[in-house]
Design an enzyme around this catalytic site. Structure first.
Site, PDB file in Angstrom:
ATOM      1  CE  LYS A  36       5.234  -3.624   5.036  1.00  0.00           C
ATOM      2  NZ  LYS A  36       5.273  -2.995   3.713  1.00  0.00           N
ATOM      3  NE  ARG A 131       9.212  -0.112  -1.682  1.00  0.00           N
ATOM      4  CZ  ARG A 131       8.434  -0.489  -0.667  1.00  0.00           C
ATOM      5  NH1 ARG A 131       8.853  -0.301   0.575  1.00  0.00           N
ATOM      6  NH2 ARG A 131       7.259  -1.030  -0.882  1.00  0.00           N
TER       7      ARG A 131
HETATM    8  C1  LIG Z   1       4.377  -2.150   3.535  1.00  0.00           C
HETATM    9  C2  LIG Z   1       3.616  -1.893   2.295  1.00  0.00           C
HETATM   10  C3  LIG Z   1       2.307  -1.413   2.372  1.00  0.00           C
HETATM   11  C4  LIG Z   1       1.669  -1.024   3.686  1.00  0.00           C
HETATM   12  O1  LIG Z   1       2.290   0.149   4.147  1.00  0.00           O
HETATM   13  P1  LIG Z   1       1.775   0.901   5.445  1.00  0.00           P
HETATM   14  O2  LIG Z   1       2.512   2.191   5.439  1.00  0.00           O
HETATM   15  O3  LIG Z   1       2.121   0.029   6.594  1.00  0.00           O
HETATM   16  O4  LIG Z   1       0.314   1.085   5.283  1.00  0.00           O
HETATM   17  C5  LIG Z   1       1.610  -1.262   1.192  1.00  0.00           C
HETATM   18  N1  LIG Z   1       2.167  -1.564  -0.001  1.00  0.00           N
HETATM   19  C6  LIG Z   1       3.416  -2.023  -0.116  1.00  0.00           C
HETATM   20  C7  LIG Z   1       3.954  -2.341  -1.465  1.00  0.00           C
HETATM   21  C8  LIG Z   1       4.188  -2.193   1.026  1.00  0.00           C
HETATM   22  O5  LIG Z   1       5.441  -2.649   0.914  1.00  0.00           O
END
Ligand SMILES: *Cc1c(COP(=O)(O)O)cnc(C)c1O
Length: 355
Positions: A36, A131
């Site tokens: 992302k 969250r």
């Molecule tokens: C962004 C995200 C991740 C990845 O997080 P990192 O800290 O970049 O490894 C994993 N799961 C969800 C639900 C996220 O929003």
């Protein structure tokens, strides 16, 4: 070459992903590679796929569609709960989505019926970070409903910590997730194949040597892309922290006083920190600002120090360097800076396969 540009070293990202796939594989955990922060870069996705990730994770349907347009055929999980208005696109382009709301699940099932397909579902559980997530007490009944929806397949459960409140993954909350997998199996009579323990913040726990229980997948973005642990932002041994660098061009370089003069009020972006009098100093401006990057997330080259940033100007203390107008300066980025640079229309992305 055009500036500002974000140089992406795909070989370094692949090295990081391969290393983490191996380390976690030894613990029985697969990696979902999260793209992302790269705005759905098909080249980054391809590097992750080469490294042996089990699948890809993306938070926005636009990025999922960009990956598909870029030729990515690997399984993709939408890792933000789908917008109810986007369920058709989600079912069409993502294999699995992370979900917390029954109303959305019902719409996903209808959309999948309309496309004559089956959509995979991972139910997210709230374990304290506050969250996204279903409260543990409600999980079994929602899992039961998913089992009843004809065009959904319950693939597993997951949780996300350390994002909203900074709650760290530990033996206690991970054991709770494992126990919930067993509870769901007992309640629905169907196996919970995937137990997705969390994001890069889970690595310390996952690689600590303590039992991992039922956790068999992690969704990793930051650790793979930047080589650091989000809990303390320290480099992870053996990983590259320089897969990305932001290159910007010097537009002014002058010896100037270190103290401003005139009546002092707020600056363009709020209150300022008082400067200390260091006499005349080398002040360097690069054509980079808050419209390009989060300046707080930049590390300048050795011998330079960031003094401040406005929309379009980044001001540095040039130290003892002789800096010419037109020279390029390279900065490393943290996660926030990477996200903003990737999203800015002013920053050119340059993906490089080799040194
Ligand atoms: C962004 C995200 C991740 C990845 O997080 P990192 O800290 O970049 O490894 C994993 N799961 C969800 C639900 C996220 O929003």
């Amino acid at each position: 070459m055009t500036t500002p540009r974000l140089e992406v070293r795909l070989d370094r990202i692949e090295h990081n992903a391969t290393t983490l796939v191996e380390r976690l594989g030894a613990r029985g955990i697969t990696v979902t590679g999260v793209t992302k922060a790269t705005l759905g870069s098909a080249a980054v996705a391809a590097a992750l796929v080469r490294s042996g990730v089990a699948g890809l994770g993306e938070s926005r349907i636009e990025n999922v569609e960009a990956l598909r347009r870029g030729g990515v055929v690997a399984p993709i999980t939408l890792i933000r709960a789908p917008m109810p208005s986007q369920v058709d696109r989600v079912v069409r382009h993502a294999d699995v989505s992370l979900n917390t709301e029954l109303a959305t699940l019902e719409r996903l099932s209808s959309a999948a019926a309309g496309q004559d397909t089956v959509h995979g579902v991972i139910l997210m559980v709230e374990l304290g970070d506050l969250r996204e997530g279903i409260l543990p007490a409600d999980l079994a009944s929602i899992a039961h409903c998913v089992r009843e929806l004809p065009h959904l397949e319950l693939r597993g459960i997951g949780t996300n910590l350390a994002c909203q409140s900074g709650v760290a993954p530990d033996a206690r909350n991970m054991a709770e997730l494992s126990a919930l997998a067993a509870t769901i199996e007992a309640a629905t009579g169907a196996p919970v194949a995937i137990v997705s323990g969390g994001n890069s913040a889970n690595l310390g726990w996952a690689l600590s040597g303590a039992p991992v229980g039922r956790v068999n997948d992690l969704r990793l973005g930051e650790a793979v892309l930047l080589g650091c642990d989000p809990l303390d932002r320290r480099p992870i041994p053996g990983l590259r922290t320089d897969a990305f660098r932001l290159v910007a061009e010097v537009i002014e370089a002058k010896a100037k006083p270190s103290l401003p003069w005139g009546a002092l009020h707020q600056s363009a972006f709020g209150p300022t920190v008082a400067a200390t009098d260091e006499g005349t100093m080398s002040r360097v401006i690069v054509a980079l600002g808050r419209q390009d990057v989060d300046p707080d997330g930049l590390t300048p080259p050795p011998g330079y120090r960031i003094l401040g940033a406005s929309s379009d100007h980044l001001v540095l203390d040039g130290g003892s360097h002789v800096t010419q107008v037109g020279a390029e300066l390279s900065f490393t980025v943290d996660y926030a800076a990477l996200l903003r640079a990737m999203t800015s229309p002013f920053v050119t992305i340059l993906e490089l396969d080799a040194p």
